[in-house]
Design a protein around this motif. Structure first.
Motif, PDB file in Angstrom:
ATOM      1  N   LEU A 150      41.881  70.668  37.905  1.00  0.00           N
ATOM      2  CA  LEU A 150      43.199  70.876  37.303  1.00  0.00           C
ATOM      3  C   LEU A 150      43.282  72.244  36.633  1.00  0.00           C
ATOM      4  O   LEU A 150      44.308  72.923  36.690  1.00  0.00           O
ATOM      5  CB  LEU A 150      43.485  69.778  36.277  1.00  0.00           C
ATOM      6  N   GLY A 151      42.193  72.669  36.016  1.00  0.00           N
ATOM      7  CA  GLY A 151      42.171  73.964  35.356  1.00  0.00           C
ATOM      8  C   GLY A 151      42.260  75.129  36.319  1.00  0.00           C
ATOM      9  O   GLY A 151      42.686  76.225  35.937  1.00  0.00           O
ATOM     10  N   ARG A 152      41.865  74.910  37.574  1.00  0.00           N
ATOM     11  CA  ARG A 152      41.933  75.963  38.600  1.00  0.00           C
ATOM     12  C   ARG A 152      43.275  75.973  39.316  1.00  0.00           C
ATOM     13  O   ARG A 152      43.617  76.927  40.022  1.00  0.00           O
ATOM     14  CB  ARG A 152      40.800  75.755  39.621  1.00  0.00           C
ATOM     15  N   ALA A 153      44.083  74.947  39.142  1.00  0.00           N
ATOM     16  CA  ALA A 153      45.312  74.783  39.923  1.00  0.00           C
ATOM     17  C   ALA A 153      46.337  75.870  39.622  1.00  0.00           C
ATOM     18  O   ALA A 153      46.626  76.173  38.462  1.00  0.00           O
ATOM     19  CB  ALA A 153      45.923  73.418  39.653  1.00  0.00           C
ATOM     20  N   ASP A 154      46.900  76.439  40.687  1.00  0.00           N
ATOM     21  CA  ASP A 154      48.083  77.285  40.566  1.00  0.00           C
ATOM     22  C   ASP A 154      49.344  76.431  40.569  1.00  0.00           C
ATOM     23  O   ASP A 154      50.386  76.841  40.063  1.00  0.00           O
ATOM     24  CB  ASP A 154      48.142  78.275  41.734  1.00  0.00           C
ATOM     25  N   GLU A 155      49.217  75.242  41.165  1.00  0.00           N
ATOM     26  CA  GLU A 155      50.331  74.306  41.260  1.00  0.00           C
ATOM     27  C   GLU A 155      49.781  72.889  41.201  1.00  0.00           C
ATOM     28  O   GLU A 155      48.752  72.589  41.827  1.00  0.00           O
ATOM     29  CB  GLU A 155      51.084  74.512  42.575  1.00  0.00           C
ATOM     30  N   VAL A 156      50.443  72.033  40.445  1.00  0.00           N
ATOM     31  CA  VAL A 156      50.128  70.604  40.449  1.00  0.00           C
ATOM     32  C   VAL A 156      51.311  69.904  41.096  1.00  0.00           C
ATOM     33  O   VAL A 156      52.443  69.966  40.604  1.00  0.00           O
ATOM     34  CB  VAL A 156      49.887  70.062  39.032  1.00  0.00           C
ATOM     35  N   LYS A 157      51.045  69.269  42.239  1.00  0.00           N
ATOM     36  CA  LYS A 157      52.092  68.584  43.005  1.00  0.00           C
ATOM     37  C   LYS A 157      51.856  67.084  42.886  1.00  0.00           C
ATOM     38  O   LYS A 157      50.942  66.539  43.492  1.00  0.00           O
ATOM     39  CB  LYS A 157      52.060  69.030  44.466  1.00  0.00           C
ATOM     40  N   MET A 158      52.691  66.431  42.077  1.00  0.00           N
ATOM     41  CA  MET A 158      52.494  65.016  41.778  1.00  0.00           C
ATOM     42  C   MET A 158      53.379  64.158  42.658  1.00  0.00           C
ATOM     43  O   MET A 158      54.610  64.306  42.671  1.00  0.00           O
ATOM     44  CB  MET A 158      52.828  64.749  40.306  1.00  0.00           C
ATOM     45  N   VAL A 159      52.759  63.246  43.410  1.00  0.00           N
ATOM     46  CA  VAL A 159      53.514  62.260  44.171  1.00  0.00           C
ATOM     47  C   VAL A 159      53.989  61.191  43.197  1.00  0.00           C
ATOM     48  O   VAL A 159      53.192  60.571  42.487  1.00  0.00           O
ATOM     49  CB  VAL A 159      52.661  61.637  45.289  1.00  0.00           C
ATOM     50  N   VAL A 160      55.308  60.982  43.156  1.00  0.00           N
ATOM     51  CA  VAL A 160      55.907  60.109  42.143  1.00  0.00           C
ATOM     52  C   VAL A 160      56.633  58.947  42.810  1.00  0.00           C
ATOM     53  O   VAL A 160      57.531  59.153  43.633  1.00  0.00           O
ATOM     54  CB  VAL A 160      56.899  60.900  41.267  1.00  0.00           C
ATOM     55  N   GLY A 161      56.232  57.736  42.433  1.00  0.00           N
ATOM     56  CA  GLY A 161      56.920  56.546  42.916  1.00  0.00           C
ATOM     57  C   GLY A 161      57.605  55.778  41.809  1.00  0.00           C
ATOM     58  O   GLY A 161      58.542  55.021  42.054  1.00  0.00           O
ATOM     59  N   CYS A 162      57.114  55.980  40.562  1.00  0.00           N
ATOM     60  CA  CYS A 162      57.657  55.257  39.420  1.00  0.00           C
ATOM     61  C   CYS A 162      57.386  56.048  38.140  1.00  0.00           C
ATOM     62  O   CYS A 162      56.656  57.047  38.156  1.00  0.00           O
ATOM     63  CB  CYS A 162      57.047  53.861  39.328  1.00  0.00           C
ATOM     64  N   GLN A 163      57.927  55.566  37.026  1.00  0.00           N
ATOM     65  CA  GLN A 163      57.774  56.258  35.744  1.00  0.00           C
ATOM     66  C   GLN A 163      56.309  56.379  35.339  1.00  0.00           C
ATOM     67  O   GLN A 163      55.907  57.358  34.705  1.00  0.00           O
ATOM     68  CB  GLN A 163      58.554  55.504  34.663  1.00  0.00           C
ATOM     69  N   GLU A 164      55.496  55.420  35.709  1.00  0.00           N
ATOM     70  CA  GLU A 164      54.073  55.466  35.373  1.00  0.00           C
ATOM     71  C   GLU A 164      53.398  56.709  35.955  1.00  0.00           C
ATOM     72  O   GLU A 164      52.479  57.258  35.349  1.00  0.00           O
ATOM     73  CB  GLU A 164      53.376  54.198  35.886  1.00  0.00           C
ATOM     74  N   ASP A 165      53.860  57.166  37.113  1.00  0.00           N
ATOM     75  CA  ASP A 165      53.283  58.376  37.714  1.00  0.00           C
ATOM     76  C   ASP A 165      53.617  59.612  36.879  1.00  0.00           C
ATOM     77  O   ASP A 165      52.792  60.530  36.757  1.00  0.00           O
ATOM     78  CB  ASP A 165      53.791  58.547  39.144  1.00  0.00           C
ATOM     79  N   ILE A 166      54.815  59.653  36.315  1.00  0.00           N
ATOM     80  CA  ILE A 166      55.177  60.752  35.409  1.00  0.00           C
ATOM     81  C   ILE A 166      54.267  60.729  34.185  1.00  0.00           C
ATOM     82  O   ILE A 166      53.776  61.768  33.722  1.00  0.00           O
ATOM     83  CB  ILE A 166      56.657  60.653  34.965  1.00  0.00           C
ATOM     84  N   GLU A 167      54.010  59.546  33.662  1.00  0.00           N
ATOM     85  CA  GLU A 167      53.145  59.396  32.489  1.00  0.00           C
ATOM     86  C   GLU A 167      51.711  59.793  32.816  1.00  0.00           C
ATOM     87  O   GLU A 167      51.005  60.389  31.979  1.00  0.00           O
ATOM     88  CB  GLU A 167      53.211  57.959  31.984  1.00  0.00           C
ATOM     89  N   THR A 168      51.269  59.487  34.039  1.00  0.00           N
ATOM     90  CA  THR A 168      49.937  59.911  34.466  1.00  0.00           C
ATOM     91  C   THR A 168      49.838  61.433  34.492  1.00  0.00           C
ATOM     92  O   THR A 168      48.861  62.027  34.023  1.00  0.00           O
ATOM     93  CB  THR A 168      49.611  59.345  35.856  1.00  0.00           C
ATOM     94  N   LEU A 169      50.857  62.077  35.041  1.00  0.00           N
ATOM     95  CA  LEU A 169      50.876  63.543  35.053  1.00  0.00           C
ATOM     96  C   LEU A 169      50.838  64.088  33.627  1.00  0.00           C
ATOM     97  O   LEU A 169      50.085  65.028  33.335  1.00  0.00           O
ATOM     98  CB  LEU A 169      52.130  64.043  35.778  1.00  0.00           C
ATOM     99  N   ASP A 170      51.625  63.519  32.734  1.00  0.00           N
ATOM    100  CA  ASP A 170      51.639  63.975  31.345  1.00  0.00           C
ATOM    101  C   ASP A 170      50.241  63.912  30.730  1.00  0.00           C
ATOM    102  O   ASP A 170      49.839  64.799  29.973  1.00  0.00           O
ATOM    103  CB  ASP A 170      52.610  63.132  30.517  1.00  0.00           C
ATOM    104  N   ALA A 171      49.500  62.855  31.062  1.00  0.00           N
ATOM    105  CA  ALA A 171      48.156  62.700  30.504  1.00  0.00           C
ATOM    106  C   ALA A 171      47.185  63.744  31.060  1.00  0.00           C
ATOM    107  O   ALA A 171      46.202  64.099  30.395  1.00  0.00           O
ATOM    108  CB  ALA A 171      47.635  61.293  30.801  1.00  0.00           C
ATOM    109  N   LEU A 172      47.461  64.237  32.257  1.00  0.00           N
ATOM    110  CA  LEU A 172      46.580  65.225  32.883  1.00  0.00           C
ATOM    111  C   LEU A 172      46.873  66.657  32.448  1.00  0.00           C
ATOM    112  O   LEU A 172      46.045  67.550  32.631  1.00  0.00           O
ATOM    113  CB  LEU A 172      46.704  65.139  34.409  1.00  0.00           C
TER     114      LEU A 172
END
Length: 221
Positions: A150-172
């Motif tokens: 994650l620290g090397r990422a130029d882009e984080v592309k999150m596959v989202v199906g529900c609100q929980e996926d947004i929360e997972t991204l927030d935690a990362l």
């Protein structure tokens, strides 16, 4: 050596470089085995098998992969698609391989290299390689996203199906550098997921972008 499942020329359909012509190198092997994966034929881990690159180029969506050197693959790309400005290395999970030498060879041709990784394996590329991490968090087998990926990422592309996926991204996000682009991609283009991504991008603004799988809309690879 690299284990090449597919090699083709198209346009990047997702994320930062949507619409850009690119050579796609799909490598064999992945430990994540996500239930929504549309390239399950790449899951089996590879080993040297004596299959040539010319044989894999002739296949018609059948299982199989070629074992090729970085030099052979880079030379083939240079000779076949001299006009392509970019090479996208995907999978499977491309970071099962040390891609540093291959990235150097492609960059020496004057092209950008983009790596699309789950972030569950160490990222071994050049400093100038564009790294897109698509987190596969909590997948079967206990595969977790590596903070260093994650620290090397130029882009984080999150596959989202529900609100929980947004929360997972927030935690990362604690591991993601401030300048990285955040792309929200609706799971399987579902209407509810698309609406959630759209609304989240509008609400948060700034770093957030909507990523649609445009290659599927126009029915190309």
């Amino acid at each position: 050596m690299l284990f090449v499942n597919e090699l083709f020329y198209s346009v990047q359909g997702e994320g930062r470089f949507t619409g850009t012509p690119a050579v796609f190198v799909r490598l064999q092997g992945c430990r994540c085995q996500c239930p929504w994966c549309d390239t399950k034929f790449t899951w089996k881990l590879g080993r040297e098998n004596g299959v040539s690159l010319s044989e894999i180029l002739e296949k018609s969506d059948r299982p199989g992969y070629a074992t090729v050197s970085e030099e052979e693959l880079a030379s083939h790309i240079a000779a076949t698609w001299p006009q392509a400005p970019m090479v996208v290395v995907t999978g499977g999970e491309p970071c099962l391989f040390d891609l540093t030498a291959f990235c150097r060879l492609i960059e020496a041709q004057g092209r950008l290299v983009q790596i699309e990784t789950s972030g569950t394996e160490p990222v071994r590329v050049t400093d100038s390689t564009y790294v897109t991490v698509s987190p596969k968090h909590g997948m079967p087998g206990g595969r977790e996203v590596l903070p260093e990926a994650l620290g090397r990422a130029d882009e984080v592309k999150m596959v989202v199906g529900c609100q929980e996926d947004i929360e997972t991204l927030d935690a990362l996000l604690a591991h993601v550098r401030p300048g990285a682009r955040l792309s929200l991609q609706p799971l399987s283009s579902e209407a509810g997921a698309t609406a959630l991504c759209f609304e989240t991008v509008l609400e948060r603004g700034s770093r957030y972008h909507l990523s649609l799988q445009t290659h599927k809309f126009i029915n190309v690879r």
